[in-house]
Design an enzyme around this catalytic site. Sequence first.
Site, PDB file in Angstrom:
ATOM      1  N   ASP A 108      42.392  39.400  42.598  1.00  0.00           N
ATOM      2  CA  ASP A 108      43.132  40.860  42.528  1.00  0.00           C
ATOM      3  C   ASP A 108      42.116  41.818  42.934  1.00  0.00           C
ATOM      4  O   ASP A 108      40.951  41.610  43.208  1.00  0.00           O
ATOM      5  CB  ASP A 108      43.146  41.107  41.005  1.00  0.00           C
ATOM      6  CG  ASP A 108      44.331  39.889  40.516  1.00  0.00           C
ATOM      7  OD1 ASP A 108      44.907  39.036  40.777  1.00  0.00           O
ATOM      8  OD2 ASP A 108      44.864  40.341  39.378  1.00  0.00           O
ATOM      9  N   SER A 249      33.621  45.369  40.958  1.00  0.00           N
ATOM     10  CA  SER A 249      33.171  44.401  42.021  1.00  0.00           C
ATOM     11  C   SER A 249      33.720  44.452  43.234  1.00  0.00           C
ATOM     12  O   SER A 249      34.768  44.915  43.443  1.00  0.00           O
ATOM     13  CB  SER A 249      32.874  43.197  41.317  1.00  0.00           C
ATOM     14  OG  SER A 249      32.090  43.386  40.100  1.00  0.00           O
TER      15      SER A 249
END
Length: 288
Positions: A108, A249
């Site tokens: 995602d 991230s």
Amino acid sequence: MRYKDRNGNLIEKETSQDRFLKGLYTKAIGRFCVKILITKPVTLVCGFFLNTRLSALFIKKFIKTNNIDMSQYEEKEYTSYNDFFTRKIKTENRPVASDENILISPSDGNATVTQIADDTVFSIKNTRYTLAELLKNDELAEEFRGGLCYIIRLTVDNYHRYCYACDGKKSKNVHIKGVLHTVNPIAAEHAPIYKENSREYTVIDTANFGKILQMEVGALVVGKISNHHKDEYSHKKGEEKGFFEFGGSTIILLTQKDKIKSSPDILANSGEDCETIVKMGEEIGIKN
């Protein structure tokens, strides 16, 4: 911040996190704080706390603040904040595009794609990078000359497990030590985060796409990269590759020249300086 979903709907918003990070990276006192936040002692202390039972007290507020639909995830009693952050989604909620000629998003996140120039240079938010700087390997960098560079940026409310983007056989993982800047685009405008941050990559040999390099990039505070397979390993598209512990991230995919065509919406949105919201398992490219 500007995003588009896969239906082409434009979303423009600035969160409290965006405003905080803008101050952190654009003001003198903020930049001083950044130097402290990205140090190893701070990372270790934060990582230790987020694995304690006490940290679980923050979970309910985080769910409410970020409007997370917990019905999508496996039912579990979380013992720490990191236990919650690395939660597993129900398989049916992340179907994988099965066509062997489709490259899928490994996670995602918010995706952009950029062309790698014939001199192996590419730009992100007006910051110039070379593949050699990213990979610390001149010879490997040459193999992706003229290809595509996908950047899939995860935010704290995203699902933080990731998969392999295609069938293939991976090489051993290569870890590059570094610091942990935030991966928010605000920081990318002021620091060369992708050549400074801690990161880990593997090269995947595929039947349909030539070689693909998949890299995980750590981020502010903890951003720990936990890959399941350290050595050579044959895998299937959609198989879980690993997960990030707390911190926004990024995953970077590099493709070889003329092997893959980007999905048109991601390519067009990237040209408008707009990220595309993607889900793990969705198409992001197709065999050329």
